[in-house]
Design an enzyme around this catalytic site. Structure first.
Site, mmCIF file in Angstrom:
data_model
loop_
_atom_site.group_PDB
_atom_site.id
_atom_site.type_symbol
_atom_site.label_atom_id
_atom_site.label_comp_id
_atom_site.label_asym_id
_atom_site.label_seq_id
_atom_site.Cartn_x
_atom_site.Cartn_y
_atom_site.Cartn_z
ATOM 1 N N GLY A 36 -73.823 10.386 -2.578
ATOM 2 C CA GLY A 36 -76.117 10.229 -3.491
ATOM 3 C C GLY A 36 -76.621 11.096 -2.746
ATOM 4 C CB SER A 84 -70.148 10.870 -7.054
ATOM 5 O OG SER A 84 -70.745 9.681 -7.289
#
Length: 538
Positions: free
Chosen positions: A126, A205
């Site tokens: 992230g 991700s």
């Protein structure tokens, strides 16, 4: 020749890919010299090599610089420290601000003239942590018949990689770290037997988001740093401008006690431990809760010039063969399990995507009704909000990129859905969660610091069969830009993506594969997210 026999012959021939002396474990990289470790399974690894100068002191918050010279022979047998993460423990001795290291895994019998394909993996987290550090390339190299090289690395995250003050701090230094590591590969990978003209980006991700951002970097300028890409669960987060992100810098300065005229000098004077003490997320302006991941790349009109949706819509990206895909239940590990009302669901979404309007939230609620009217009140909306978040942030952006690439002339654009169920994860209600396929791609024994794979992926587990199948697709793509050329015997032919048909490869429980069409409900939901993507700053 039967396909199974072809597969075995190809694997055997890979051991004879070159002639001449094997690369020495001792490599000279400019004015630095490292010696790696040859392992008994035919792979030599060089761990913890610097690709940039330590980003400390006056280099904190600054673009990466070249490494300095070290006259001594350095033994590359230990991973480098992991980059400091948002909300990370200041006393964690596995992390450090001095973290710009990379690892190289190569077949021991590779020669300096072998020109092996290179898999350059960008880990996720992230943009606020290094969530997959120290992955071991052994599984992929073995699956390829010892015919590829794997590179993994750390890059700065949180405020260290993504703070900006609109003045003295160059934005997006975490992305610049990635580019610096890619430049290192161009300069030195041939000394390990690799081909700088055959580099395949991998990532999961935020690492997959990094792939999309590097493809669109500098308006899609091709600096010939990579030649293909394989992205797991690309992430489209809220992207702010430099001006819109100013509140993040201001808050960190306030929390660190740096409100004097020269706040940046004050922040640079703090120890890493002092900064880590106040390195916590805060809500977007107007949001009720802090987002899961506050620090993110920003539009700086340099390396990032527009929102990702717009960049790909306009074809402003490097045109290379690519795989983009996602997991069936990509949102379940992120959303609050105790979400019990529609209001709580909407509040969570608003905290992650603060530019969502009330009208847009209402439309999303219509598109995603509560699935089970008989569930208990506690957690009754967990799956509803998980489906929204997983598709808005991960699945739909990936499908959009696959279509954009096809529209703009990329002949080899591939898409997948990973639907391999682990019994323990299903029992927890997670379904097939975010980036779980990483366990199969690298192999469950090769996850390093990231932790243990689900039990079903190990030998004799119910999903052990998926490991050689997905590794064969990935290594085939790494080697030839085509996932089919060296695919596992009996696995499905992976057809290229068609925007009209919307056909993707489905990985199923037990290692089965087949092509499927994206269902009408998912299409309808994604079309809506495409329509509001720019409004909500994706």
């Amino acid at each position: 020749m039967p396909m199974a026999l072809q597969y075995l012959v190809r694997a055997a021939l890979c051991l004879l890919f070159s002639v001449g002396a094997a690369v020495s474990p001792t490599v000279e990289l400019g004015c630095n010299k490292y010696t790696g470790v040859a392992k008994p399974y035919g792979i030599t690894q060089w761990l913890g090599m610097r690709y940039a100068a330590p980003p400390v002191g006056q280099l904190r918050f600054m673009p990466p610089e070249d490494t300095s010279c070290n006259g001594a022979l350095q033994v590359a047998d230990t991973h480098g420290k992991i980059c400091l993460e948002t909300q990370g423990d200041p006393a964690d001795n596995r992390t450090s601000e001095d973290c710009l290291f990379l690892d190289v895994y190569a077949p021991t019998n590779a020669t300096s003239h072998a020109k092996l394909p290179v898999f350059f993996f960008i880990q996720g987290g992230g943009f606020n942590s290094n969530s997959n550090p120290d992955l071991d390339g052994r599984g992929l190299i073995t699956a390829s018949g010892h015919s590829i090289i794997v590179v993994t690395f750390n890059y700065r995250v949180g405020p260290y990689g993504f703070i900006t003050d609109g003045d003295a701090i160059t934005p997006n230094n975490g992305l610049r770290d990635q580019r610096k590591a890619l430049e290192w590969v161009q300069k030195y990978i041939s000394r390990f037997g690799g081909d700088p003209d055959h580099v395949v980006l991998g990532g999961d991700s935020a690492g997959a988001a990094s792939i999309s951002l590097q493809m669109a970097a500098f308006g899609g300028r091709d600096d010939h740093l990579f030649d293909a890409a394989a992205a797991e669960s690309v992430s489209f987060a809220t992207v702010l401008t430099i001006k819109e992100s100013q509140y993040q810098y201001d808050n960190l300065a306030i929390q660190a006690g740096c409100v004097a005229a020269n706040s940046l000098a004050c922040l640079k004077s703090k120890t890493a431990e002092e900064l880590q003490t106040v390195n916590s997320p805060i809500p977007y302006p107007g949001a009720a809760q802090a987002p899961l991941y506050m620090w993110n790349p920003v539009i700086d009109n340099d390396i990032i010039r527009d929102y990702t949706y717009k960049a790909f819509d306009e074809g402003k990206f490097v045109k290379v063969p690519a795989i983009f895909g996602d997991d069936t239940n990509g949102g379940t590990i992120f959303t609050p399990r105790d979400t019990s009302t529609l209001a709580e669901s909407d509040s969570f979404l608003k905290s992650q995507f603060p530019y969502l309007s009330l009208e847009q939230l209402g439309k999303i609620n219509d598109l995603y009704p509560k699935q089970n009217d008989t569930c208990p009140s506690a957690g009754c909306y967990w799956r509803q909000v998980s489906d929204v978040y997983g598709q808005m942030r991960y699945m739909c952006p990936g499908l959009y990129i696959s279509s954009a690439m096809t529209r703009h002339g990329v002949a080899r654009s591939y898409s997948y859905r990973y639907d391999v169920e682990d019994p323990a994860q299903v029992a927890q209600g997670l379904g097939v969660p975010h980036t779980v396929e990483l366990n199969a791609i690298f192999g469950p024994e090769n996850l390093g610091y990231a932790g243990s794979a689900p039990a079903s992926y190990y030998r004799n587990g119910t999903n052990a069969a998926v490991v050689p199948v997905i590794q064969a697709y990935w290594t085939s793509f790494i080697r030839s830009f085509d996932p089919n050329r060296y695919r596992y015997p009996g696995s499905a032919i992976w057809e290229v993506w068609s925007e009209r048909a919307q056909d993707r490869l489905l990985f199923e429980t037990g290692g089965k594969t087949r092509m499927e069409l994206v269902d009408d409900t998912t299409r309808r939901r994604c079309e809506y997210f495409y329509s509001i993507g720019l409004d909500i700053r994706q």
